[in-house]
Design a protein around this motif. Structure first.
Motif, PDB file in Angstrom:
ATOM      1  N   ARG A  89       4.026  67.642  40.544  1.00 46.02           N
ATOM      2  CA  ARG A  89       4.188  68.123  41.894  1.00 46.02           C
ATOM      3  C   ARG A  89       4.048  67.089  42.942  1.00 46.02           C
ATOM      4  NH1 ARG A  89       0.491  71.734  41.525  1.00 46.02           N
ATOM      5  NH2 ARG A  89       1.688  73.678  41.342  1.00 46.02           N
ATOM      6  N   LEU A  90       3.092  66.176  42.522  1.00 50.14           N
ATOM      7  CA  LEU A  90       2.891  65.103  43.737  1.00 50.14           C
ATOM      8  C   LEU A  90       4.170  64.007  43.959  1.00 50.14           C
ATOM      9  CD1 LEU A  90       1.133  63.047  45.516  1.00 50.14           C
ATOM     10  CD2 LEU A  90       0.396  62.198  43.385  1.00 50.14           C
TER      11      LEU A  90
ATOM     12  N   GLY B  89      10.917  64.865  48.304  1.00 49.07           N
ATOM     13  CA  GLY B  89      11.810  65.973  49.211  1.00 49.07           C
ATOM     14  C   GLY B  89      11.738  67.224  48.244  1.00 49.07           C
ATOM     15  N   GLY B  90      11.078  67.514  47.219  1.00 50.90           N
ATOM     16  CA  GLY B  90      11.163  68.701  46.676  1.00 50.90           C
ATOM     17  C   GLY B  90      12.126  68.817  45.623  1.00 50.90           C
ATOM     18  N   GLN B  91      12.818  67.695  45.001  1.00 54.14           N
ATOM     19  CA  GLN B  91      13.465  67.519  43.836  1.00 54.14           C
ATOM     20  C   GLN B  91      13.833  66.251  43.588  1.00 54.14           C
ATOM     21  OE1 GLN B  91      17.519  69.402  45.052  1.00 54.14           O
ATOM     22  NE2 GLN B  91      18.106  67.465  46.047  1.00 54.14           N
ATOM     23  N   LEU B  92      14.080  66.080  42.035  1.00 58.43           N
ATOM     24  CA  LEU B  92      13.951  64.854  41.625  1.00 58.43           C
ATOM     25  C   LEU B  92      14.502  65.073  39.921  1.00 58.43           C
ATOM     26  CD1 LEU B  92      12.990  61.648  41.859  1.00 58.43           C
ATOM     27  CD2 LEU B  92      10.894  62.603  40.594  1.00 58.43           C
ATOM     28  N   SER B  93      15.287  64.230  39.800  1.00 54.52           N
ATOM     29  CA  SER B  93      15.906  64.080  38.333  1.00 54.52           C
ATOM     30  C   SER B  93      14.918  63.490  37.264  1.00 54.52           C
ATOM     31  CB  SER B  93      17.174  63.129  38.230  1.00 54.52           C
ATOM     32  OG  SER B  93      16.712  61.843  38.278  1.00 54.52           O
TER      33      SER B  93
ATOM     34  N   ASP C 298       7.354  66.802  26.862  1.00 54.23           N
ATOM     35  CA  ASP C 298       7.293  68.045  25.971  1.00 54.23           C
ATOM     36  C   ASP C 298       6.182  68.976  26.370  1.00 54.23           C
ATOM     37  OD1 ASP C 298       9.732  67.123  24.658  1.00 54.23           O
ATOM     38  OD2 ASP C 298       8.830  66.461  22.922  1.00 54.23           O
ATOM     39  N   SER C 299       5.086  68.495  26.213  1.00 48.98           N
ATOM     40  CA  SER C 299       4.035  69.374  26.695  1.00 48.98           C
ATOM     41  C   SER C 299       3.787  69.799  28.111  1.00 48.98           C
ATOM     42  CB  SER C 299       2.711  68.618  26.429  1.00 48.98           C
ATOM     43  OG  SER C 299       2.211  67.367  27.073  1.00 48.98           O
ATOM     44  N   THR C 300       4.003  68.820  28.764  1.00 50.35           N
ATOM     45  CA  THR C 300       4.147  68.977  30.215  1.00 50.35           C
ATOM     46  C   THR C 300       5.309  70.084  30.643  1.00 50.35           C
ATOM     47  OG1 THR C 300       3.493  67.043  30.629  1.00 50.35           O
ATOM     48  CG2 THR C 300       4.451  67.977  32.654  1.00 50.35           C
ATOM     49  N   ARG C 301       6.690  69.887  30.126  1.00 56.43           N
ATOM     50  CA  ARG C 301       7.627  70.716  30.423  1.00 56.43           C
ATOM     51  C   ARG C 301       7.456  72.246  30.216  1.00 56.43           C
ATOM     52  NH1 ARG C 301      12.201  72.175  27.536  1.00 56.43           N
ATOM     53  NH2 ARG C 301      14.300  72.543  28.590  1.00 56.43           N
ATOM     54  N   HIS C 302       6.608  72.497  29.099  1.00 57.27           N
ATOM     55  CA  HIS C 302       6.166  73.680  28.702  1.00 57.27           C
ATOM     56  C   HIS C 302       5.336  74.523  29.790  1.00 57.27           C
ATOM     57  CE1 HIS C 302       5.520  77.303  26.015  1.00 57.27           C
ATOM     58  NE2 HIS C 302       4.123  77.008  26.342  1.00 57.27           N
ATOM     59  N   ALA C 303       4.337  73.402  30.359  1.00 55.36           N
ATOM     60  CA  ALA C 303       3.630  73.934  31.279  1.00 55.36           C
ATOM     61  C   ALA C 303       4.169  74.118  32.534  1.00 55.36           C
ATOM     62  CB  ALA C 303       2.103  72.959  31.540  1.00 55.36           C
ATOM     63  N   LEU C 304       4.993  73.315  32.933  1.00 53.56           N
ATOM     64  CA  LEU C 304       5.816  73.691  34.307  1.00 53.56           C
ATOM     65  C   LEU C 304       6.854  74.990  34.246  1.00 53.56           C
ATOM     66  CD1 LEU C 304       7.362  70.131  34.639  1.00 53.56           C
ATOM     67  CD2 LEU C 304       5.513  70.895  36.076  1.00 53.56           C
ATOM     68  N   LYS C 305       7.132  75.463  32.976  1.00 50.56           N
ATOM     69  CA  LYS C 305       7.945  76.612  32.963  1.00 50.56           C
ATOM     70  C   LYS C 305       6.871  77.765  33.537  1.00 50.56           C
ATOM     71  CE  LYS C 305      11.030  75.180  29.338  1.00 50.56           C
ATOM     72  NZ  LYS C 305      11.446  75.317  28.085  1.00 50.56           N
ATOM     73  N   LYS C 306       5.703  77.549  32.679  1.00 51.79           N
ATOM     74  CA  LYS C 306       4.801  78.812  32.952  1.00 51.79           C
ATOM     75  C   LYS C 306       4.478  78.881  34.644  1.00 51.79           C
ATOM     76  CE  LYS C 306       2.578  78.658  28.637  1.00 51.79           C
ATOM     77  NZ  LYS C 306       1.065  78.536  27.945  1.00 51.79           N
TER      78      LYS C 306
ATOM     79  N   LEU D  51      13.241  71.076  40.420  1.00 50.45           N
ATOM     80  CA  LEU D  51      13.121  71.625  41.614  1.00 50.45           C
ATOM     81  C   LEU D  51      11.626  72.203  41.941  1.00 50.45           C
ATOM     82  CD1 LEU D  51      16.285  73.688  42.118  1.00 50.45           C
ATOM     83  CD2 LEU D  51      16.060  71.460  43.065  1.00 50.45           C
ATOM     84  N   TYR D  52      11.228  71.915  43.061  1.00 48.42           N
ATOM     85  CA  TYR D  52       9.848  72.619  43.276  1.00 48.42           C
ATOM     86  C   TYR D  52       9.651  73.600  44.812  1.00 48.42           C
ATOM     87  CZ  TYR D  52       4.917  72.889  45.008  1.00 48.42           C
ATOM     88  OH  TYR D  52       4.100  73.514  45.520  1.00 48.42           O
ATOM     89  N   GLN D  53       9.350  74.770  44.327  1.00 44.86           N
ATOM     90  CA  GLN D  53       9.492  75.818  45.317  1.00 44.86           C
ATOM     91  C   GLN D  53       8.196  76.215  45.969  1.00 44.86           C
ATOM     92  OE1 GLN D  53      11.310  78.999  42.905  1.00 44.86           O
ATOM     93  NE2 GLN D  53      13.520  77.718  43.439  1.00 44.86           N
ATOM     94  N   GLU D  54       8.069  76.369  47.167  1.00 45.26           N
ATOM     95  CA  GLU D  54       6.493  76.952  47.757  1.00 45.26           C
ATOM     96  C   GLU D  54       6.121  78.280  47.172  1.00 45.26           C
ATOM     97  OE1 GLU D  54       4.307  74.887  49.285  1.00 45.26           O
ATOM     98  OE2 GLU D  54       5.745  73.239  49.585  1.00 45.26           O
ATOM     99  N   ALA D  55       7.154  79.047  47.131  1.00 52.48           N
ATOM    100  CA  ALA D  55       6.972  80.415  46.711  1.00 52.48           C
ATOM    101  C   ALA D  55       7.015  80.535  45.125  1.00 52.48           C
ATOM    102  CB  ALA D  55       7.917  81.340  47.351  1.00 52.48           C
ATOM    103  N   GLU D  56       5.872  81.050  44.586  1.00 51.21           N
ATOM    104  CA  GLU D  56       5.945  81.374  43.255  1.00 51.21           C
ATOM    105  C   GLU D  56       6.924  82.446  42.698  1.00 51.21           C
ATOM    106  OE1 GLU D  56       2.323  82.055  39.718  1.00 51.21           O
ATOM    107  OE2 GLU D  56       1.992  81.996  41.840  1.00 51.21           O
TER     108      GLU D  56
END
Length: 747
Positions: free
Chosen positions: A104-105, A111-115, A137-145, A160-165
């Motif tokens: 997230r940092l 700017g909220g998006q990064l490749s 691999d472990s972080t990607r699974h946590a990001l999906k949740k 992409l990072y969205q403020e709304a969940e």
């Protein structure tokens, strides 16, 4: 700082457009230069209009204020790059304990998006370390949740990072609806399948996706059957994961195969991971003739696709059909370069009986065909050059005539440049040194023919046939068996069989060379004015004053019991072309022996009705492990004797320094056969026996098969030039003209 910057602008030392940029630099305290990286601002000098910045490799660097405003990008203290400069240990701890917060940092800093590629470059190796794949691999699974991130299914798409969940089900359905084309939808569906344990309403979400997939399958099954088949696989996997029933009327794999789409095209368009399942569905759709269809499609597939097809055929018990099909394509020179590339890579013992020189000839034809069709890539040629063992293995059991043809074909082939041709021709010469004159263009050195008796020539031919048609094929089968034991590094049977293969091929080359030189004769009507092959010589040993009788015969004749000597032996060379009354001498192991010739008589007299044929040398065998039987007496009629004329033998020079084993420096008057070794071997010959054996024609001992395996090798056929030769006129070095011999083999 604003007032000071404004005074500089009023004095004309700064431009007004630089004011806002300088104020942001002063407030942030950190900056980014595109070449020097992140810098820490140490202070501004408004008197001289300069700023001091600490860059990683440029501490205390001084820049003009105007240049700094144009070339530096301000970084806030909370920016990820700024935190790397002053708080790197905390970031490393964050990567271990709370990886989602770290991502997230980083994403918010940009700017909220990064490749994903940029994220990896920022974190590795300072923050995450070298084990990036495992961490991601472990972080990607946590990001999906986490409901704030949209993790892409394709690598080029940004995170992409969205403020709304947003719930995971809603995000996946949104991605599925936004995907363009069935291929992109299948990627999202695969992500949905992996995320099913994290979904709150898995069956409901899957039901919506299944309805959309069925519609796409119906619209693609005629135009893009490979894509429709892949969608059927995904639909069935999703349904099985949530235990939903099949909908009535939906298309199945059999419906798609019923349209008879080309199998090679289906494999080419389908990912490699799904090839096994695709072939299994093809087999279920065509249970009767699926293997014939697979065989027919092999020649148009890539080497990668051929691997899975061959594996399926072998597993289903169609190995022999596969080998017959490959052999037919190779012999007819119709095999494609991709199929031959697969065969070259495979080279397993299962295909050893079709791997031979004809495969390399088919490779040259396939590459020339690709070149004619203007195919840019030459993967087969690249593999032939890269694999140092391929060409030697293909030609190791070939006949000399076949090797000559292959060498000529390679020399004139347009598939390789001159440097590559030299490399390949060098591998041939290393295996077959006799090909050097053909490659270099030099005139080969002609060797003098060997006069041999018809009986000994026949025994050599029998040994050659035994070697080519029995021992080498048995060697091939035994090595295949030894390979199946596994662990070749500690496999004694395999090592022993490989050593036996080397001995067999060496002996085969020796026999081919000797048979090419051999010239058969029956030694009828030899010259008796001088010693020549086919004469019996009575001599007196001048040292011991004893009478000894020797019969000088062919290069391969040796019988110490009857006093038969080879004309190439040291004694035969010493006697050759000498008359009655001449004294001859020769040296054996430092001792000089002197004889005086008392009489010269023809060995096979025309007045004698029955003549005895000399026995074979003790090293000749008629079959594996059996000593050659003495030839039966031959009956020579007077008509046969009248039809022959005298023939002269060439005086072959014995090699200087030939090593001869001897038990005594002086030859004795009695010549006996060497006693057999207690363990089945042979003892060293006596001094007299050493004088009877040819000095420059060593004969290899019979090749015994060890208790091991043999490597597979192609069965060479007996070359045409090894047939029993008709006798040629042989002339002695004596300038006196001699009538040509018309002797024929017995019978």
């Amino acid at each position: 700082m604003r007032e000071q910057f404004e005074r500089l602008i009023a004095a004309g030392k700064l431009k007004g457009q630089h004011l806002s940029a300088l104020l942001r630099l002063a407030d942030s305290g950190y900056c980014l230069h595109r070449s020097w990286g992140v810098g820490t601002i140490r202070g501004f000098d408004t008197v001289f209009g300069r700023v001091t910045i600490d860059f990683p490799n440029r501490p205390g660097h001084v820049m003009d204020l105007g240049f700094a405003a144009e070339s530096l990008k301000p970084l806030s203290r909370d920016h990820f790059l700024a935190r790397k400069t002053y708080d790197l240990p905390a970031l490393r701890q964050l990567a271990v304990e709370r990886p989602v917060e770290l991502v997230r940092l980083v994403v918010q800093s940009y700017g909220g998006q990064l490749s994903l590629e940029t994220l990896q470059q920022l974190l590795v190796p300072d923050v995450v370390g070298s084990d990036w794949k495992r961490w991601w691999d472990s972080t990607r699974h946590a990001l999906k949740k986490d409901g704030h991130f949209v993790v892409p299914t394709r690598k080029p798409d940004p995170i992409l990072y969205q403020e709304a969940e947003v719930p995971l089900e809603q995000r996946l359905l949104a991605q599925f609806d936004a995907a363009k084309g069935l291929k992109a939808k299948l990627c999202v569906a695969a992500e949905l399948l992996r995320s099913l344990p994290d979904l709150q309403d898995g069956p409901g979400t899957v039901a919506q996706v299944l309805a959309a997939l069925n519609a796409d399958i119906a619209s693609h099954h005629r135009t893009q059957p490979w894509l429709a088949l892949e969608a059927v696989f995904m639909r069935d996997d999703l349904r099985a994961a949530v235990h939903l029933p099949a909908e009535p009327g939906e298309l199945t794999t059999q419906d798609i195969w019923a349209q008879a789409p080309p199998l090679d095209q289906m494999l080419q368009q389908t990912p490699t991971a799904k090839h096994k399942r695709l072939l299994q569905s093809f087999k279920e759709a065509h249970p009767e003739d699926w293997h014939q269809a697979v065989l027919a499609a092999l020649n148009s597939m890539s080497a990668k696709n051929t691997t899975e097809c061959a594996r399926l055929l072998i597993e289903e018990g169609h190995l022999e059909s596969l080998k017959r099909h490959l052999a037919q394509l190779i012999n007819q020179h119709q095999a494609s370069s991709e199929l031959l590339l697969w065969l070259a890579r495979e080279r397993s013992d299962a295909f050893a009986d079709i791997l031979g020189p004809e495969v390399f000839r088919a490779m040259l034809t396939a590459m020339e065909r690709d070149q004619f069709n203007q195919r840019k890539s030459n993967r087969l040629g690249d593999y032939i050059l890269a694999d140092q063992d391929l060409l030697p293995e293909l030609i190791e059991s070939a006949e000399l005539e076949v090797i000559e043809d292959l060498t000529r074909a390679l020399k004139f082939s347009p598939c390789f440049n001159d440097m590559d041709k030299r490399s390949l021709l060098g591998r041939i010469v290393k295996k077959y040194p006799s090909m050097q004159p053909l490659i270099s263009g030099e005139q080969p050195r002609t060797e003098a023919p060997l006069l041999v008796s018809w009986e000994s020539l026949q025994r050599r031919k029998q040994e050659y046939d035994e070697l080519v048609h029995k021992k080498i094929p048995a060697n091939s089968r035994e090595i295949a068996l030894a390979r199946s034991y596994g662990d070749l590094n500690e496999n004694y049977e395999y090592k022993a069989a490989k050593e036996m293969q080397r001995l067999l091929l060496t002996r085969k080359a020796e026999l081919e060379r000797m048979l090419l030189q051999a010239q058969g004769t029956d030694f009828a009507n030899p010259r008796t004015d001088v010693v020549s092959p086919g004469t019996t010589v009575r001599c007196i040993d001048l040292a011991q004053q004893t009478v000894q009788t020797f019969t000088v015969l062919g290069a391969w004749d040796y019988d110490p019991d009857r006093g038969v000597v080879s004309y190439l032996s040291p004694l035969g060379q010493a006697l050759l072309n000498h008359k009655v009354g001449d004294e001859v001498q020769f040296e054996l192991e430092g001792a000089v022996h002197r004889y005086r010739i008392e009489a010269i008589e023809p060995w096979r007299s025309s007045s004698t009705d029955v003549t005895t044929t000399p026995t074979a040398p003790p090293d000749q065998t008629t079959s594996a492990g059996e000593e050659a039987e003495p030839a039966q007496p031959q009956v020579a009629t007077s008509n046969q004797a009248d039809q022959t004329t005298s023939s002269a033998a060439p005086q072959a020079q014995a090699e200087p320094g030939a090593e001869l084993e001897s038990a005594s420096p002086h030859p004795g008057p009695v010549m006996e056969a060497p006693p057999a070794h207690p363990e089945g071997g042979q003892t060293a010959p006596t001094a007299v026996e050493a004088t009877l054996q040819p000095a420059d024609q060593p004969v290899s001992p019979p090749l015994q098969q060890p208790c091991g395996g043999y490597e597979e090798a192609a069965q060479p056929s007996q070359p045409g030039n090894l047939q029993e030769p008709s006798p040629e006129p042989v002339r002695a070095p004596n300038p006196e003209p001699v009538a040509p011999s018309h002797s024929q083999p017995p019978g």
